[in-house]
Design a protein around this motif. Structure first.
Motif, short mmCIF file in Angstrom:
data_model
loop_
_atom_site.label_atom_id
_atom_site.label_comp_id
_atom_site.label_asym_id
_atom_site.label_seq_id
_atom_site.Cartn_x
_atom_site.Cartn_y
_atom_site.Cartn_z
N ILE A 21 9.22 2.53 13.17
CA ILE A 21 7.89 2.16 12.70
C ILE A 21 6.99 3.39 12.61
N ASN B 202 2.56 4.29 12.27
CA ASN B 202 1.37 4.45 13.11
C ASN B 202 1.09 3.23 13.99
N VAL C 114 4.16 -4.78 7.87
CA VAL C 114 4.45 -4.45 9.27
C VAL C 114 4.67 -5.69 10.16
N ARG D 3 -5.67 -3.83 12.45
CA ARG D 3 -5.93 -4.71 11.31
C ARG D 3 -6.46 -6.05 11.80
N TYR E 84 7.23 6.44 7.97
CA TYR E 84 6.37 5.27 7.75
C TYR E 84 4.89 5.57 7.89
N LEU F 192 -10.07 -10.49 0.81
CA LEU F 192 -9.27 -11.01 1.93
C LEU F 192 -8.73 -9.89 2.81
N PHE F 193 -8.90 -10.06 4.10
CA PHE F 193 -8.29 -9.15 5.06
C PHE F 193 -6.81 -9.56 5.19
N ASN F 194 -6.04 -8.76 5.93
CA ASN F 194 -4.58 -9.00 6.00
C ASN F 194 -4.27 -10.44 6.39
N ARG G 283 1.40 7.08 6.45
CA ARG G 283 0.86 7.17 5.10
C ARG G 283 0.10 8.48 4.90
N ALA H 94 -2.85 2.03 14.25
CA ALA H 94 -3.63 1.41 13.18
C ALA H 94 -4.02 0.00 13.62
N LYS I 234 8.16 -7.14 9.17
CA LYS I 234 9.18 -6.15 9.53
C LYS I 234 9.43 -6.23 11.04
N GLU J 21 -4.47 7.18 5.93
CA GLU J 21 -4.41 5.89 6.64
C GLU J 21 -5.79 5.26 6.71
N VAL K 157 0.83 -1.21 0.00
CA VAL K 157 0.00 0.00 0.00
C VAL K 157 0.87 1.27 0.00
O1 G4F Z 1 1.49 -4.47 6.82
P1 G4F Z 1 0.94 -3.32 6.07
O2 G4F Z 1 1.88 -2.63 5.14
O3 G4F Z 1 -0.37 -3.85 5.36
P2 G4F Z 1 -1.65 -3.09 4.75
O4 G4F Z 1 -1.34 -1.71 4.31
O5 G4F Z 1 -2.77 -3.24 5.73
O6 G4F Z 1 -1.96 -3.95 3.44
C1 G4F Z 1 -1.87 -5.37 3.43
O7 G4F Z 1 -3.14 -5.94 3.65
C2 G4F Z 1 -4.11 -5.67 2.63
C3 G4F Z 1 -5.40 -6.33 3.04
O8 G4F Z 1 -6.17 -5.40 3.75
C4 G4F Z 1 -3.60 -6.17 1.30
F1 G4F Z 1 -4.51 -5.95 0.34
C5 G4F Z 1 -2.30 -5.48 0.97
O9 G4F Z 1 -1.78 -5.98 -0.27
C6 G4F Z 1 -1.31 -5.79 2.08
O10 G4F Z 1 -1.09 -7.20 2.08
O11 G4F Z 1 0.41 -2.19 7.09
C7 G4F Z 1 -0.50 -2.51 8.11
C8 G4F Z 1 -0.70 -1.29 9.02
C9 G4F Z 1 -1.00 0.02 8.26
O12 G4F Z 1 -2.00 0.71 8.95
C10 G4F Z 1 0.31 0.80 8.36
O13 G4F Z 1 0.17 2.21 8.33
O14 G4F Z 1 0.52 -1.05 9.73
C11 G4F Z 1 0.81 0.33 9.72
N1 G4F Z 1 2.25 0.54 9.92
C12 G4F Z 1 2.79 1.22 10.96
N2 G4F Z 1 4.12 1.24 10.83
C13 G4F Z 1 3.23 0.13 9.10
C14 G4F Z 1 4.42 0.57 9.68
N3 G4F Z 1 3.21 -0.59 7.95
C15 G4F Z 1 4.40 -0.88 7.37
N4 G4F Z 1 4.40 -1.62 6.23
N5 G4F Z 1 5.60 -0.45 7.90
C16 G4F Z 1 5.66 0.28 9.06
O15 G4F Z 1 6.74 0.66 9.52
#
Ligand code: G4F
Length: 327
Positions: free
Chosen positions: A213, A215, A192, A220, A279, A179-181, A281, A218, A195, A284, A89
Protein backbone atom coordinates in the motif's frame (compact mmCIF):
# COMPACT_ATOMS: atom_id res chain seq x y z
CA UNK A 1 -46.94 8.71 -14.90
CA UNK A 2 -43.83 6.54 -14.89
CA UNK A 3 -40.68 8.63 -14.76
CA UNK A 4 -37.82 7.75 -17.09
CA UNK A 5 -34.16 8.11 -16.08
CA UNK A 6 -30.94 7.71 -18.01
CA UNK A 7 -27.77 6.73 -16.13
CA UNK A 8 -24.34 7.03 -17.72
CA UNK A 9 -21.97 4.70 -15.87
CA UNK A 10 -24.79 2.31 -14.91
CA UNK A 11 -22.35 -0.64 -14.71
CA UNK A 12 -20.24 1.01 -12.01
CA UNK A 13 -20.67 1.05 -8.24
CA UNK A 14 -22.80 4.20 -8.09
CA UNK A 15 -24.71 3.54 -11.30
CA UNK A 16 -25.74 0.08 -10.14
CA UNK A 17 -26.93 1.25 -6.71
CA UNK A 18 -28.74 4.19 -8.30
CA UNK A 19 -30.47 1.84 -10.77
CA UNK A 20 -31.57 -0.37 -7.84
CA UNK A 21 -32.88 2.69 -6.01
CA UNK A 22 -34.75 4.21 -8.97
CA UNK A 23 -36.33 0.86 -9.90
CA UNK A 24 -37.52 0.62 -6.31
CA UNK A 25 -39.18 4.03 -6.73
CA UNK A 26 -40.97 2.81 -9.89
CA UNK A 27 -38.76 4.53 -12.48
CA UNK A 28 -38.14 3.22 -15.97
CA UNK A 29 -34.35 2.96 -15.95
CA UNK A 30 -32.06 3.24 -18.98
CA UNK A 31 -28.29 3.04 -19.05
CA UNK A 32 -25.53 4.04 -21.45
CA UNK A 33 -22.92 1.32 -21.85
CA UNK A 34 -19.87 0.89 -24.01
CA UNK A 35 -20.40 -1.37 -27.02
CA UNK A 36 -17.50 -3.62 -25.88
CA UNK A 37 -19.37 -4.22 -22.62
CA UNK A 38 -22.20 -5.89 -24.52
CA UNK A 39 -19.68 -8.45 -25.76
CA UNK A 40 -18.58 -9.47 -22.25
CA UNK A 41 -21.78 -9.18 -20.20
CA UNK A 42 -20.67 -11.60 -17.41
CA UNK A 43 -17.74 -9.47 -16.37
CA UNK A 44 -18.88 -5.99 -17.45
CA UNK A 45 -22.42 -6.27 -16.09
CA UNK A 46 -21.65 -8.10 -12.85
CA UNK A 47 -23.00 -5.24 -10.69
CA UNK A 48 -26.30 -5.07 -12.59
CA UNK A 49 -26.74 -8.81 -13.30
CA UNK A 50 -29.68 -8.98 -10.88
CA UNK A 51 -31.61 -6.22 -12.73
CA UNK A 52 -30.59 -6.83 -16.36
CA UNK A 53 -34.13 -7.80 -17.32
CA UNK A 54 -35.52 -4.59 -15.77
CA UNK A 55 -33.27 -1.96 -17.36
CA UNK A 56 -32.79 -0.85 -20.97
CA UNK A 57 -29.18 -0.56 -22.08
CA UNK A 58 -27.98 1.57 -24.98
CA UNK A 59 -24.53 1.25 -26.54
CA UNK A 60 -22.90 4.67 -26.77
CA UNK A 61 -19.52 6.27 -26.24
CA UNK A 62 -18.66 9.34 -24.21
CA UNK A 63 -16.17 10.09 -26.94
CA UNK A 64 -18.93 10.40 -29.52
CA UNK A 65 -21.38 13.27 -29.46
CA UNK A 66 -23.41 11.57 -32.19
CA UNK A 67 -23.96 8.38 -30.16
CA UNK A 68 -25.15 10.35 -27.10
CA UNK A 69 -27.37 12.58 -29.23
CA UNK A 70 -28.90 9.46 -30.81
CA UNK A 71 -29.90 7.91 -27.46
CA UNK A 72 -31.23 11.18 -26.04
CA UNK A 73 -33.38 11.82 -29.10
CA UNK A 74 -35.01 8.38 -28.95
CA UNK A 75 -36.66 8.66 -25.51
CA UNK A 76 -38.26 11.42 -23.47
CA UNK A 77 -36.03 11.25 -20.40
CA UNK A 78 -37.11 13.10 -17.26
CA UNK A 79 -33.76 12.78 -15.47
CA UNK A 80 -30.19 12.14 -16.56
CA UNK A 81 -27.50 11.08 -14.06
CA UNK A 82 -24.07 11.56 -15.58
CA UNK A 83 -21.85 9.26 -13.53
CA UNK A 84 -19.58 7.77 -16.22
CA UNK A 85 -15.98 8.93 -15.87
CA UNK A 86 -12.38 7.83 -15.57
CA UNK A 87 -12.66 7.91 -11.78
CA UNK A 88 -9.34 6.51 -10.55
CA UNK A 89 -7.18 9.43 -9.38
CA UNK A 90 -3.86 7.52 -9.69
CA UNK A 91 -4.65 6.61 -13.31
CA UNK A 92 -5.23 10.29 -14.09
CA UNK A 93 -1.55 10.93 -13.29
CA UNK A 94 -0.53 8.04 -15.56
CA UNK A 95 -2.74 9.18 -18.46
CA UNK A 96 -4.04 12.69 -17.89
CA UNK A 97 -5.04 13.10 -21.53
CA UNK A 98 -7.58 10.24 -21.55
CA UNK A 99 -8.97 11.40 -18.21
CA UNK A 100 -9.42 14.95 -19.51
CA UNK A 101 -10.99 13.79 -22.76
CA UNK A 102 -13.48 11.47 -21.18
CA UNK A 103 -14.37 13.54 -18.12
CA UNK A 104 -14.53 16.99 -19.71
CA UNK A 105 -15.62 16.35 -23.30
CA UNK A 106 -17.92 13.48 -22.26
CA UNK A 107 -19.75 15.81 -19.86
CA UNK A 108 -19.87 18.56 -22.46
CA UNK A 109 -21.35 16.18 -25.07
CA UNK A 110 -24.15 15.09 -22.73
CA UNK A 111 -24.96 18.70 -21.78
CA UNK A 112 -24.87 19.91 -25.37
CA UNK A 113 -27.08 17.04 -26.59
CA UNK A 114 -29.57 17.64 -23.76
CA UNK A 115 -29.75 21.31 -24.63
CA UNK A 116 -30.43 20.37 -28.24
CA UNK A 117 -33.03 17.63 -27.88
CA UNK A 118 -34.18 17.32 -24.21
CA UNK A 119 -33.96 20.78 -22.60
CA UNK A 120 -36.58 19.84 -20.01
CA UNK A 121 -34.63 16.78 -18.77
CA UNK A 122 -33.02 17.32 -15.35
CA UNK A 123 -29.25 16.70 -15.30
CA UNK A 124 -27.07 15.50 -12.40
CA UNK A 125 -23.28 15.81 -12.64
CA UNK A 126 -21.08 13.65 -10.42
CA UNK A 127 -18.79 16.26 -8.92
CA UNK A 128 -16.11 15.17 -6.47
CA UNK A 129 -14.40 16.22 -3.25
CA UNK A 130 -11.15 15.85 -5.24
CA UNK A 131 -12.07 19.29 -6.63
CA UNK A 132 -11.19 20.75 -3.20
CA UNK A 133 -7.70 19.22 -3.34
CA UNK A 134 -5.38 21.22 -1.12
CA UNK A 135 -8.34 22.74 0.68
CA UNK A 136 -7.93 26.04 2.45
CA UNK A 137 -10.88 25.36 4.75
CA UNK A 138 -11.70 22.43 7.07
CA UNK A 139 -14.28 20.91 6.74
CA UNK A 140 -15.10 21.61 3.10
CA UNK A 141 -18.50 22.94 2.05
CA UNK A 142 -20.14 24.35 -1.09
CA UNK A 143 -18.39 27.73 -0.71
CA UNK A 144 -14.87 26.34 -0.05
CA UNK A 145 -12.44 27.39 -2.84
CA UNK A 146 -11.38 24.60 -5.21
CA UNK A 147 -7.66 23.75 -5.46
CA UNK A 148 -7.50 20.42 -7.32
CA UNK A 149 -4.26 18.41 -7.07
CA UNK A 150 -4.69 15.84 -9.86
CA UNK A 151 -5.71 15.72 -13.54
CA UNK A 152 -8.81 13.89 -12.28
CA UNK A 153 -9.69 16.73 -9.87
CA UNK A 154 -9.08 19.31 -12.60
CA UNK A 155 -11.31 17.40 -15.03
CA UNK A 156 -14.12 17.15 -12.48
CA UNK A 157 -13.83 20.86 -11.74
CA UNK A 158 -14.18 21.60 -15.46
CA UNK A 159 -17.31 19.37 -15.57
CA UNK A 160 -18.68 21.20 -12.53
CA UNK A 161 -18.16 24.61 -14.20
CA UNK A 162 -19.63 23.37 -17.51
CA UNK A 163 -22.72 22.22 -15.63
CA UNK A 164 -23.05 25.60 -13.87
CA UNK A 165 -22.54 27.40 -17.15
CA UNK A 166 -25.33 25.45 -18.90
CA UNK A 167 -27.60 26.33 -15.99
CA UNK A 168 -26.71 30.05 -16.08
CA UNK A 169 -26.44 30.49 -19.82
CA UNK A 170 -29.27 28.30 -21.13
CA UNK A 171 -31.55 27.89 -18.13
CA UNK A 172 -31.24 24.09 -18.05
CA UNK A 173 -32.09 22.30 -14.82
CA UNK A 174 -28.59 20.99 -14.22
CA UNK A 175 -26.56 20.72 -11.04
CA UNK A 176 -23.71 18.91 -9.31
CA UNK A 177 -23.43 16.73 -6.27
CA UNK A 178 -19.99 17.22 -4.69
CA UNK A 179 -19.61 13.75 -3.24
CA UNK A 180 -16.88 12.76 -0.84
CA UNK A 181 -15.47 9.20 -1.06
CA UNK A 182 -18.15 6.54 -1.01
CA UNK A 183 -17.52 2.83 -0.92
CA UNK A 184 -19.28 -0.52 -0.75
CA UNK A 185 -18.82 -4.20 -1.58
CA UNK A 186 -19.33 -3.12 -5.23
CA UNK A 187 -16.32 -0.76 -5.17
CA UNK A 188 -13.64 -1.34 -7.83
CA UNK A 189 -10.67 -3.40 -6.63
CA UNK A 190 -8.08 -0.66 -7.17
CA UNK A 191 -9.56 1.84 -4.69
CA UNK A 192 -7.92 1.72 -1.27
CA UNK A 193 -10.93 0.49 0.74
CA UNK A 194 -11.77 -2.45 -1.53
CA UNK A 195 -8.10 -3.23 -2.17
CA UNK A 196 -7.71 -3.52 1.60
CA UNK A 197 -10.84 -5.56 2.33
CA UNK A 198 -10.30 -8.03 -0.53
CA UNK A 199 -6.64 -8.51 0.49
CA UNK A 200 -7.66 -8.99 4.12
CA UNK A 201 -10.02 -11.75 2.99
CA UNK A 202 -7.32 -13.36 0.84
CA UNK A 203 -4.80 -13.25 3.70
CA UNK A 204 -7.31 -14.72 6.16
CA UNK A 205 -8.06 -17.60 3.76
CA UNK A 206 -4.41 -18.30 3.02
CA UNK A 207 -4.28 -16.89 -0.53
CA UNK A 208 -2.06 -13.85 0.15
CA UNK A 209 0.57 -12.90 2.67
CA UNK A 210 0.75 -9.11 2.57
CA UNK A 211 -1.00 -5.87 1.61
CA UNK A 212 1.23 -3.53 -0.39
CA UNK A 213 0.00 0.00 0.00
CA UNK A 214 0.99 3.69 -0.35
CA UNK A 215 0.38 6.63 1.96
CA UNK A 216 -1.02 5.36 5.29
CA UNK A 217 -1.45 8.90 6.62
CA UNK A 218 -3.86 10.16 3.93
CA UNK A 219 -7.26 10.92 5.44
CA UNK A 220 -10.63 10.64 3.73
CA UNK A 221 -14.31 11.13 4.56
CA UNK A 222 -15.67 7.69 3.64
CA UNK A 223 -19.41 7.01 3.37
CA UNK A 224 -21.53 4.20 1.93
CA UNK A 225 -22.46 4.44 -1.78
CA UNK A 226 -25.99 3.28 -1.00
CA UNK A 227 -26.57 6.43 1.09
CA UNK A 228 -24.98 8.64 -1.57
CA UNK A 229 -27.15 7.54 -4.52
CA UNK A 230 -30.20 8.39 -2.41
CA UNK A 231 -28.74 11.90 -2.12
CA UNK A 232 -28.24 12.12 -5.91
CA UNK A 233 -31.94 11.45 -6.49
CA UNK A 234 -33.10 13.87 -3.77
CA UNK A 235 -30.85 16.65 -5.11
CA UNK A 236 -32.61 16.34 -8.47
CA UNK A 237 -36.09 16.66 -6.93
CA UNK A 238 -35.62 20.21 -5.58
CA UNK A 239 -37.68 23.06 -7.02
CA UNK A 240 -34.58 25.05 -8.07
CA UNK A 241 -31.31 23.46 -9.27
CA UNK A 242 -28.47 23.84 -6.77
CA UNK A 243 -25.15 22.16 -5.91
CA UNK A 244 -24.68 20.14 -2.71
CA UNK A 245 -21.81 18.63 -0.71
CA UNK A 246 -22.54 15.05 0.38
CA UNK A 247 -20.29 13.70 3.15
CA UNK A 248 -20.36 12.03 6.56
CA UNK A 249 -18.42 14.78 8.37
CA UNK A 250 -15.89 12.26 9.73
CA UNK A 251 -12.37 11.68 8.51
CA UNK A 252 -10.23 8.54 8.94
CA UNK A 253 -6.70 7.68 7.85
CA UNK A 254 -5.74 4.81 5.54
CA UNK A 255 -3.94 3.40 8.61
CA UNK A 256 -7.22 3.35 10.59
CA UNK A 257 -8.91 1.66 7.62
CA UNK A 258 -6.23 -1.08 7.66
CA UNK A 259 -6.40 -1.46 11.45
CA UNK A 260 -10.17 -1.88 11.34
CA UNK A 261 -10.31 -4.22 8.33
CA UNK A 262 -7.62 -6.59 9.70
CA UNK A 263 -9.20 -6.52 13.17
CA UNK A 264 -12.46 -7.77 11.60
CA UNK A 265 -10.69 -11.10 10.97
CA UNK A 266 -8.68 -10.99 14.21
CA UNK A 267 -5.40 -10.01 12.56
CA UNK A 268 -2.95 -7.21 13.39
CA UNK A 269 -2.44 -4.98 10.32
CA UNK A 270 1.16 -4.19 11.36
CA UNK A 271 2.17 -7.77 10.53
CA UNK A 272 0.85 -7.65 6.95
CA UNK A 273 0.90 -4.09 5.63
CA UNK A 274 3.99 -3.22 3.55
CA UNK A 275 4.62 0.29 2.30
CA UNK A 276 5.22 0.37 -1.44
CA UNK A 277 6.42 3.63 -3.00
CA UNK A 278 4.67 2.73 -6.27
CA UNK A 279 1.32 3.58 -4.68
CA UNK A 280 2.34 7.10 -3.67
CA UNK A 281 0.92 9.86 -5.85
CA UNK A 282 2.95 12.65 -7.46
CA UNK A 283 0.69 15.12 -5.60
CA UNK A 284 -1.41 13.89 -2.67
CA UNK A 285 -4.56 15.30 -1.12
CA UNK A 286 -3.61 14.80 2.53
CA UNK A 287 -7.00 15.21 4.12
CA UNK A 288 -10.64 15.54 3.08
CA UNK A 289 -13.57 16.06 5.39
CA UNK A 290 -16.94 17.36 4.28
CA UNK A 291 -19.54 19.62 5.83
CA UNK A 292 -22.90 18.41 4.47
CA UNK A 293 -25.00 20.68 6.69
CA UNK A 294 -26.71 22.26 3.66
CA UNK A 295 -27.81 18.80 2.43
CA UNK A 296 -28.97 17.89 5.94
CA UNK A 297 -30.97 21.09 6.20
CA UNK A 298 -32.42 21.43 2.68
CA UNK A 299 -32.64 17.78 1.54
CA UNK A 300 -33.08 16.25 4.99
CA UNK A 301 -30.38 13.81 3.91
CA UNK A 302 -28.44 11.84 6.54
CA UNK A 303 -25.89 9.06 6.11
CA UNK A 304 -27.12 5.83 7.71
CA UNK A 305 -23.85 3.82 7.81
CA UNK A 306 -20.94 4.46 10.16
CA UNK A 307 -17.36 3.96 8.92
CA UNK A 308 -16.97 0.76 10.94
CA UNK A 309 -20.30 -0.66 9.64
CA UNK A 310 -19.13 0.08 6.08
CA UNK A 311 -15.78 -1.71 6.52
CA UNK A 312 -17.45 -4.60 8.36
CA UNK A 313 -19.86 -5.12 5.44
CA UNK A 314 -17.04 -4.94 2.89
CA UNK A 315 -14.84 -7.45 4.73
CA UNK A 316 -17.76 -9.87 5.18
CA UNK A 317 -18.68 -9.61 1.50
CA UNK A 318 -15.07 -10.16 0.36
CA UNK A 319 -14.68 -13.15 2.69
CA UNK A 320 -17.79 -14.71 1.10
CA UNK A 321 -16.54 -13.94 -2.44
CA UNK A 322 -13.04 -15.32 -1.86
CA UNK A 323 -14.48 -18.44 -0.14
CA UNK A 324 -16.82 -19.02 -3.11
CA UNK A 325 -13.90 -18.68 -5.54
CA UNK A 326 -11.91 -21.46 -3.85
CA UNK A 327 -14.72 -23.99 -3.50
O1 G4F B 1 -9.34 4.99 -2.72
P1 G4F B 1 -8.60 6.04 -3.43
O2 G4F B 1 -7.90 5.64 -4.69
O3 G4F B 1 -9.63 7.23 -3.65
P2 G4F B 1 -9.42 8.80 -3.96
O4 G4F B 1 -8.16 9.07 -4.66
O5 G4F B 1 -9.66 9.54 -2.68
O6 G4F B 1 -10.62 9.09 -4.98
C1 G4F B 1 -11.92 8.54 -4.81
O7 G4F B 1 -12.75 9.46 -4.15
C2 G4F B 1 -13.01 10.67 -4.87
C3 G4F B 1 -13.90 11.53 -4.00
O8 G4F B 1 -13.09 12.38 -3.25
C4 G4F B 1 -13.64 10.35 -6.20
F1 G4F B 1 -13.91 11.47 -6.87
C5 G4F B 1 -12.71 9.46 -6.99
O9 G4F B 1 -13.31 9.11 -8.24
C6 G4F B 1 -12.46 8.20 -6.19
O10 G4F B 1 -13.70 7.52 -6.05
O11 G4F B 1 -7.46 6.68 -2.48
C7 G4F B 1 -7.78 7.16 -1.20
C8 G4F B 1 -6.49 7.54 -0.46
C9 G4F B 1 -5.53 8.43 -1.28
O12 G4F B 1 -5.02 9.42 -0.44
C10 G4F B 1 -4.41 7.47 -1.68
O13 G4F B 1 -3.15 8.08 -1.88
O14 G4F B 1 -5.76 6.34 -0.18
C11 G4F B 1 -4.40 6.55 -0.48
N1 G4F B 1 -3.75 5.25 -0.74
C12 G4F B 1 -2.72 4.75 -0.01
N2 G4F B 1 -2.36 3.57 -0.53
C13 G4F B 1 -4.04 4.41 -1.74
C14 G4F B 1 -3.16 3.34 -1.60
N3 G4F B 1 -4.98 4.46 -2.71
C15 G4F B 1 -5.05 3.40 -3.58
N4 G4F B 1 -6.00 3.42 -4.54
N5 G4F B 1 -4.18 2.33 -3.49
C16 G4F B 1 -3.22 2.25 -2.51
O15 G4F B 1 -2.46 1.29 -2.45
Amino acid sequence: MTRRALITGITGQDGSYLADYLLGLGYEVHGLVRRVALEAPESRFSRIAHILDRVTLHPASLESYASIFHVLSKYEFDECYHLAAQSFVAESFADGFSTMNMNINGTHYVLAALREVRPSCRFYFAGSSEMFGNATEVPQKETTPFQPRSPYGISKLAGFHLTRNYRDAYGLYCLSGILFNHESPRRGLEFVTRKTTTTVARIKLGLASELRIGNLDARRDWGHARDYVRAMHTILQQREPDDFVIATGETHSVRELCELAFAEVDLDYREFVKIDERYYRPAEVDQLIGDASKARRVLEWEPTYTFSELIKEMVASDLALVRASIH
